[in-house]
Design a protein around this motif. Structure first.
Motif, PDB file in Angstrom:
ATOM      1  N   ARG A 261      14.211 -39.118 -17.159  1.00  0.00           N
ATOM      2  CA  ARG A 261      14.729 -39.417 -18.245  1.00  0.00           C
ATOM      3  C   ARG A 261      15.606 -40.467 -18.335  1.00  0.00           C
ATOM      4  O   ARG A 261      16.426 -40.978 -19.112  1.00  0.00           O
ATOM      5  CB  ARG A 261      15.858 -38.327 -18.507  1.00  0.00           C
ATOM      6  CG  ARG A 261      17.083 -38.055 -17.854  1.00  0.00           C
ATOM      7  CD  ARG A 261      17.940 -36.401 -17.806  1.00  0.00           C
ATOM      8  NE  ARG A 261      19.163 -37.017 -16.616  1.00  0.00           N
ATOM      9  CZ  ARG A 261      18.935 -35.946 -16.646  1.00  0.00           C
ATOM     10  NH1 ARG A 261      18.044 -35.031 -15.847  1.00  0.00           N
ATOM     11  NH2 ARG A 261      20.173 -35.311 -15.027  1.00  0.00           N
ATOM     12  N   LYS A 262      15.637 -41.074 -17.084  1.00  0.00           N
ATOM     13  CA  LYS A 262      16.279 -42.053 -16.906  1.00  0.00           C
ATOM     14  C   LYS A 262      15.983 -43.986 -16.899  1.00  0.00           C
ATOM     15  O   LYS A 262      16.058 -44.717 -17.045  1.00  0.00           O
ATOM     16  CB  LYS A 262      17.209 -42.440 -14.924  1.00  0.00           C
ATOM     17  CG  LYS A 262      18.221 -41.635 -15.080  1.00  0.00           C
ATOM     18  CD  LYS A 262      18.478 -41.788 -13.113  1.00  0.00           C
ATOM     19  CE  LYS A 262      19.844 -40.036 -13.431  1.00  0.00           C
ATOM     20  NZ  LYS A 262      20.496 -40.436 -11.437  1.00  0.00           N
ATOM     21  N   ALA A 263      14.125 -42.891 -17.487  1.00  0.00           N
ATOM     22  CA  ALA A 263      13.654 -44.252 -17.669  1.00  0.00           C
ATOM     23  C   ALA A 263      13.682 -45.095 -18.740  1.00  0.00           C
ATOM     24  O   ALA A 263      13.426 -46.808 -18.568  1.00  0.00           O
ATOM     25  CB  ALA A 263      12.181 -44.003 -17.340  1.00  0.00           C
ATOM     26  N   PRO A 264      13.805 -44.782 -19.918  1.00  0.00           N
ATOM     27  CA  PRO A 264      13.513 -45.748 -20.769  1.00  0.00           C
ATOM     28  C   PRO A 264      14.479 -46.656 -20.981  1.00  0.00           C
ATOM     29  O   PRO A 264      14.672 -47.697 -21.046  1.00  0.00           O
ATOM     30  CB  PRO A 264      14.082 -44.961 -22.026  1.00  0.00           C
ATOM     31  CG  PRO A 264      14.192 -43.013 -21.873  1.00  0.00           C
ATOM     32  CD  PRO A 264      13.972 -43.489 -20.217  1.00  0.00           C
ATOM     33  N   LYS A 265      15.797 -46.584 -19.769  1.00  0.00           N
ATOM     34  CA  LYS A 265      17.145 -47.569 -20.140  1.00  0.00           C
ATOM     35  C   LYS A 265      16.820 -48.796 -18.872  1.00  0.00           C
ATOM     36  O   LYS A 265      16.807 -49.752 -19.346  1.00  0.00           O
ATOM     37  CB  LYS A 265      18.292 -46.842 -18.979  1.00  0.00           C
ATOM     38  CG  LYS A 265      19.189 -47.861 -19.050  1.00  0.00           C
ATOM     39  CD  LYS A 265      20.376 -47.618 -18.611  1.00  0.00           C
ATOM     40  CE  LYS A 265      21.388 -47.944 -18.489  1.00  0.00           C
ATOM     41  NZ  LYS A 265      23.052 -47.645 -18.010  1.00  0.00           N
TER      42      LYS A 265
END
Length: 308
Positions: free
Chosen positions: A58-62
């Protein structure tokens, strides 16, 4: 011979993509790991390399958005389907190609596209493979590449033990599903492209962009990720006996031959449940909801694929 020597700069032609970004789930493994990946990219002649590691998908899009802001012309995604889904959500509509490094457990999107499960081969596809514009689904505001759904499959994914899944593959989903999931029936109403299609008791609703879904089961026999539509399936199986018959038929033949399955195809789908149901996207569980709004986004994601 090291892995980095398996791809020559003239084969990879990194000049076509300019800045290359890597967005990696550091807990996932493939080949010799992230050190081998860096060495392979450098050996292939990549000079402008952006590198990002995350501990949770969930931290990947940033990180993807940061790479795009810095001019990335190609984004390598290291991880499983959950990582690919998160990155695809950020890359949708940008035109920047995604290259998949299948370091997860199932790697369904990569498998459906024929991306090899070896590190040098996957890097080669990313640097010099053909670019295909593929569809994405969009459910309640979030994109998915493989499948999404609510009901039985959401519970099944949550129950499947990771070690068992790694050892048994698709059978792990069947095993845990039959042991732990009751497949409760809930009043479900489905509209496809503005017309009523299903109204009755159902245990599962699925939306497929590709044919092979959770557990490696071929659920949507006619699905293609570039046809501008999504497959829609409703299951009415309840209990272990019904689901054993349904999953067995799906694994051995065509899904639509099961008496507990209905399948159609559409571009815009709305689903209403009489009671809240957990839904999932590409194997990642989301919150309970009583309504799903789904639509296809044709050609929304550019993906690096094998030439054949």
């Amino acid at each position: 011979m090291s892995a980095s020597t398996l791809i020559r700069p003239d084969e990879a032609a990194p000049g076509r993509v300019g800045t290359v970004a890597v967005v990696a789930h550091r807990k996932k493994t493939l080949g010799g790991g992230l050190d081998e990946l860096r060495a392979t990219l450098v050996g292939a002649g990549v000079e402008d390399l952006l590198w990002y590691e995350v501990s949770k998908s969930r931290k990947a899009p940033k990180k993807v958005r940061k790479a795009l802001d810095r001019g990335a012309g190609l984004v390598f995604v290291w991880g499983g389907d959950g990582m690919v889904q998160r990155c695809a959500d950020a890359l949708a509509g940008t035109g920047v190609p995604m290259a998949i490094l299948p370091a997860g457990t199932a790697n369904l999107f990569a498998t459906n596209l024929g991306v090899p499960a070896d590190l040098p081969g996957a890097v080669r596809v990313g640097l010099s493979g053909r670019r295909r514009r593929l569809d994405l689904g969009r459910l309640n505001g979030e994109h998915f590449a493989v499948m999404a759904g609510a009901g039985f499959d959401g519970e099944l994914i949550g129950e499947a033990d990771r070690r068992l899944k790694g050892r048994l593959g698709r059978l792990a989903y069947v095993w845990t599903g039959l042991r732990h999931v009751r497949g409760e029936l809930v009043r479900t109403r489905v509209r496809v492209d503005g017309a009523d299609w299903f109204d009755g008791e159902a245990s599962c609703v699925l939306f497929g962009n590709v044919g092979t879904i959770t557990g490696g089961i071929p659920a949507f026999d006619d699905a293609r990720p570039d046809d501008g539509a999504l497959e829609v399936g409703v299951a009415t199986a309840a209990g272990a006996v019904d689901w054993a018959r349904t999953l067995g038929r799906m694994a051995a033949g065509r899904s639509d031959e099961s008496p507990f399955v209905r399948i159609t195809r559409g571009r815009k789908i709305t689903v209403r449940f009489a009671a809240p149901r957990t839904y999932e996207l590409d194997g990642g569980a989301r919150a309970e909801t009583k309504r799903l709004k789904v639509r296809v986004r044709p050609g929304a994601l550019t993906v690096c694929c094998p030439d054949d």
